[in-house]
Motif scaffolding. Structure first.
Motif, PDB file in Angstrom:
ATOM      1  N   ALA A   2      35.207  24.502 -11.923  1.00  0.00           N
ATOM      2  CA  ALA A   2      34.223  24.683 -12.985  1.00  0.00           C
ATOM      3  C   ALA A   2      34.451  25.997 -13.720  1.00  0.00           C
ATOM      4  CB  ALA A   2      32.815  24.655 -12.394  1.00  0.00           C
ATOM      5  N   ASN A   3      34.096  26.012 -15.001  1.00  0.00           N
ATOM      6  CA  ASN A   3      34.165  27.237 -15.795  1.00  0.00           C
ATOM      7  C   ASN A   3      32.864  28.006 -15.618  1.00  0.00           C
ATOM      8  OD1 ASN A   3      36.716  26.668 -16.928  1.00  0.00           O
ATOM      9  ND2 ASN A   3      35.758  25.275 -18.361  1.00  0.00           N
ATOM     10  N   VAL A   4      32.990  29.322 -15.418  1.00  0.00           N
ATOM     11  CA  VAL A   4      31.822  30.167 -15.203  1.00  0.00           C
ATOM     12  C   VAL A   4      31.902  31.414 -16.076  1.00  0.00           C
ATOM     13  CG1 VAL A   4      31.355  29.380 -12.847  1.00  0.00           C
ATOM     14  CG2 VAL A   4      32.930  31.306 -13.224  1.00  0.00           C
ATOM     15  N   GLN A   5      30.741  32.092 -16.172  1.00  0.00           N
ATOM     16  CA  GLN A   5      30.638  33.341 -16.910  1.00  0.00           C
ATOM     17  C   GLN A   5      29.696  34.252 -16.139  1.00  0.00           C
ATOM     18  OE1 GLN A   5      29.695  32.684 -21.009  1.00  0.00           O
ATOM     19  NE2 GLN A   5      29.201  34.816 -21.409  1.00  0.00           N
ATOM     20  N   THR A   6      29.973  35.563 -16.149  1.00  0.00           N
ATOM     21  CA  THR A   6      29.106  36.506 -15.444  1.00  0.00           C
ATOM     22  C   THR A   6      27.852  36.781 -16.267  1.00  0.00           C
ATOM     23  OG1 THR A   6      30.214  38.427 -16.411  1.00  0.00           O
ATOM     24  CG2 THR A   6      31.066  37.630 -14.303  1.00  0.00           C
ATOM     25  N   THR A   7      26.729  36.980 -15.561  1.00  0.00           N
ATOM     26  CA  THR A   7      25.465  37.282 -16.225  1.00  0.00           C
ATOM     27  C   THR A   7      25.071  38.742 -16.024  1.00  0.00           C
ATOM     28  OG1 THR A   7      24.204  36.596 -14.277  1.00  0.00           O
ATOM     29  CG2 THR A   7      24.639  34.913 -15.956  1.00  0.00           C
ATOM     30  N   ALA A   8      25.898  39.491 -15.301  1.00  0.00           N
ATOM     31  CA  ALA A   8      25.690  40.921 -15.047  1.00  0.00           C
ATOM     32  C   ALA A   8      27.048  41.506 -14.686  1.00  0.00           C
ATOM     33  CB  ALA A   8      24.707  41.123 -13.894  1.00  0.00           C
ATOM     34  N   ALA A   9      27.151  42.835 -14.670  1.00  0.00           N
ATOM     35  CA  ALA A   9      28.371  43.465 -14.167  1.00  0.00           C
ATOM     36  C   ALA A   9      28.511  43.021 -12.713  1.00  0.00           C
ATOM     37  CB  ALA A   9      28.264  44.977 -14.266  1.00  0.00           C
ATOM     38  N   LEU A  10      29.666  42.475 -12.354  1.00  0.00           N
ATOM     39  CA  LEU A  10      29.811  41.774 -11.080  1.00  0.00           C
ATOM     40  C   LEU A  10      31.029  42.254 -10.304  1.00  0.00           C
ATOM     41  CD1 LEU A  10      28.834  39.441  -9.274  1.00  0.00           C
ATOM     42  CD2 LEU A  10      30.188  37.897 -10.678  1.00  0.00           C
ATOM     43  N   ASN A  11      30.790  42.697  -9.064  1.00  0.00           N
ATOM     44  CA  ASN A  11      31.902  43.103  -8.200  1.00  0.00           C
ATOM     45  C   ASN A  11      32.719  41.889  -7.790  1.00  0.00           C
ATOM     46  OD1 ASN A  11      31.310  45.837  -8.187  1.00  0.00           O
ATOM     47  ND2 ASN A  11      30.007  45.694  -6.394  1.00  0.00           N
ATOM     48  N   VAL A  12      34.021  42.056  -7.787  1.00  0.00           N
ATOM     49  CA  VAL A  12      34.961  41.023  -7.348  1.00  0.00           C
ATOM     50  C   VAL A  12      35.615  41.551  -6.078  1.00  0.00           C
ATOM     51  CG1 VAL A  12      37.012  39.686  -7.963  1.00  0.00           C
ATOM     52  CG2 VAL A  12      35.357  40.317  -9.732  1.00  0.00           C
ATOM     53  N   GLY A  33      35.754  32.802 -16.378  1.00  0.00           N
ATOM     54  CA  GLY A  33      36.776  32.435 -15.412  1.00  0.00           C
ATOM     55  C   GLY A  33      36.591  31.014 -14.921  1.00  0.00           C
ATOM     56  N   THR A  34      37.419  30.644 -13.947  1.00  0.00           N
ATOM     57  CA  THR A  34      37.409  29.305 -13.364  1.00  0.00           C
ATOM     58  C   THR A  34      37.293  29.411 -11.856  1.00  0.00           C
ATOM     59  OG1 THR A  34      38.864  28.558 -15.139  1.00  0.00           O
ATOM     60  CG2 THR A  34      38.692  27.128 -13.210  1.00  0.00           C
ATOM     61  N   ILE A  35      36.411  28.610 -11.265  1.00  0.00           N
ATOM     62  CA  ILE A  35      36.259  28.581  -9.811  1.00  0.00           C
ATOM     63  C   ILE A  35      37.494  27.917  -9.205  1.00  0.00           C
ATOM     64  CG2 ILE A  35      34.961  27.573  -7.899  1.00  0.00           C
ATOM     65  CD1 ILE A  35      32.435  28.019  -9.593  1.00  0.00           C
ATOM     66  N   VAL A  36      38.103  28.585  -8.225  1.00  0.00           N
ATOM     67  CA  VAL A  36      39.298  28.045  -7.586  1.00  0.00           C
ATOM     68  C   VAL A  36      39.099  27.763  -6.098  1.00  0.00           C
ATOM     69  CG1 VAL A  36      40.928  29.017  -9.246  1.00  0.00           C
ATOM     70  CG2 VAL A  36      40.279  30.363  -7.248  1.00  0.00           C
ATOM     71  N   GLU A  37      37.992  28.266  -5.532  1.00  0.00           N
ATOM     72  CA  GLU A  37      37.721  28.038  -4.107  1.00  0.00           C
ATOM     73  C   GLU A  37      36.253  28.306  -3.837  1.00  0.00           C
ATOM     74  OE1 GLU A  37      39.416  29.760   0.137  1.00  0.00           O
ATOM     75  OE2 GLU A  37      40.630  30.033  -1.669  1.00  0.00           O
ATOM     76  N   GLY A  38      35.745  27.664  -2.772  1.00  0.00           N
ATOM     77  CA  GLY A  38      34.360  27.884  -2.375  1.00  0.00           C
ATOM     78  C   GLY A  38      33.594  26.579  -2.432  1.00  0.00           C
ATOM     79  N   GLN A  62      27.270  33.910  -6.293  1.00  0.00           N
ATOM     80  CA  GLN A  62      26.796  32.918  -7.259  1.00  0.00           C
ATOM     81  C   GLN A  62      25.642  33.438  -8.102  1.00  0.00           C
ATOM     82  OE1 GLN A  62      26.431  28.747  -6.046  1.00  0.00           O
ATOM     83  NE2 GLN A  62      24.274  28.895  -6.583  1.00  0.00           N
ATOM     84  N   THR A  63      24.832  34.357  -7.554  1.00  0.00           N
ATOM     85  CA  THR A  63      23.643  34.860  -8.233  1.00  0.00           C
ATOM     86  C   THR A  63      23.930  35.317  -9.662  1.00  0.00           C
ATOM     87  OG1 THR A  63      22.886  35.624  -6.078  1.00  0.00           O
ATOM     88  CG2 THR A  63      21.734  36.510  -7.995  1.00  0.00           C
ATOM     89  N   TYR A  64      25.130  35.866  -9.883  1.00  0.00           N
ATOM     90  CA  TYR A  64      25.467  36.440 -11.186  1.00  0.00           C
ATOM     91  C   TYR A  64      26.529  35.657 -11.944  1.00  0.00           C
ATOM     92  CZ  TYR A  64      22.866  40.116  -8.931  1.00  0.00           C
ATOM     93  OH  TYR A  64      21.881  40.813  -8.265  1.00  0.00           O
ATOM     94  N   LEU A  65      26.641  34.368 -11.598  1.00  0.00           N
ATOM     95  CA  LEU A  65      27.554  33.462 -12.298  1.00  0.00           C
ATOM     96  C   LEU A  65      26.759  32.303 -12.884  1.00  0.00           C
ATOM     97  CD1 LEU A  65      30.407  33.215  -9.643  1.00  0.00           C
ATOM     98  CD2 LEU A  65      30.543  34.406 -11.840  1.00  0.00           C
ATOM     99  N   THR A  66      27.135  31.873 -14.063  1.00  0.00           N
ATOM    100  CA  THR A  66      26.514  30.710 -14.675  1.00  0.00           C
ATOM    101  C   THR A  66      27.613  29.764 -15.162  1.00  0.00           C
ATOM    102  OG1 THR A  66      24.866  29.960 -16.290  1.00  0.00           O
ATOM    103  CG2 THR A  66      26.313  31.735 -17.000  1.00  0.00           C
ATOM    104  N   LEU A  67      27.340  28.473 -15.111  1.00  0.00           N
ATOM    105  CA  LEU A  67      28.318  27.482 -15.583  1.00  0.00           C
ATOM    106  C   LEU A  67      28.401  27.526 -17.096  1.00  0.00           C
ATOM    107  CD1 LEU A  67      27.372  24.451 -13.318  1.00  0.00           C
ATOM    108  CD2 LEU A  67      29.426  25.868 -13.163  1.00  0.00           C
ATOM    109  N   THR A  68      29.634  27.344 -17.602  1.00  0.00           N
ATOM    110  CA  THR A  68      29.843  27.265 -19.047  1.00  0.00           C
ATOM    111  C   THR A  68      30.635  25.991 -19.355  1.00  0.00           C
ATOM    112  OG1 THR A  68      31.900  28.526 -18.934  1.00  0.00           O
ATOM    113  CG2 THR A  68      29.890  29.777 -19.341  1.00  0.00           C
ATOM    114  N   PRO A  69      30.496  25.475 -20.584  1.00  0.00           N
ATOM    115  CA  PRO A  69      31.234  24.260 -20.943  1.00  0.00           C
ATOM    116  C   PRO A  69      32.729  24.498 -21.042  1.00  0.00           C
ATOM    117  CG  PRO A  69      29.765  24.950 -22.743  1.00  0.00           C
ATOM    118  CD  PRO A  69      29.608  25.918 -21.623  1.00  0.00           C
TER     119      PRO A  69
END
Length: 69
Positions: A2-12, A33-38, A62-69
């Motif tokens: 799935a395609n995602v987008q951050t909703t806050a500054a997010l640690n990786v 970005g794109t989810i590749v595992e989990g 997941q708290t700071y990720l949202t799905l995008t088209p």
């Protein structure tokens, strides 16, 4: 994945864990970005490994990720 987008500054992180996972970078608000595992559940959080379009890739909560088209 799935395609995602951050909703806050997010640690990786290199692992799905806030204590044992090393912070690789911080993605800014709106990073895509794109989810590749989990998902992985650790410490009460749902984690996803994301291949971000820019900068580093890794595990984020997941708290700071949202799905995008």
């Amino acid at each position: 994945g799935a395609n995602v987008q951050t909703t806050a500054a997010l640690n990786v992180r290199d692992k799905a864990n806030t204590k044992g996972g090393k912070v690789l970078c911080t993605q800014p608000i709106g990073a895509k970005g794109t989810i590749v595992e989990g998902p992985a559940t650790q410490q009460g959080y749902m984690w996803w490994k994301v291949n971000f379009d820019t900068s580093c890739d890794g595990w984020s909560v997941q708290t700071y990720l949202t799905l995008t088209p």
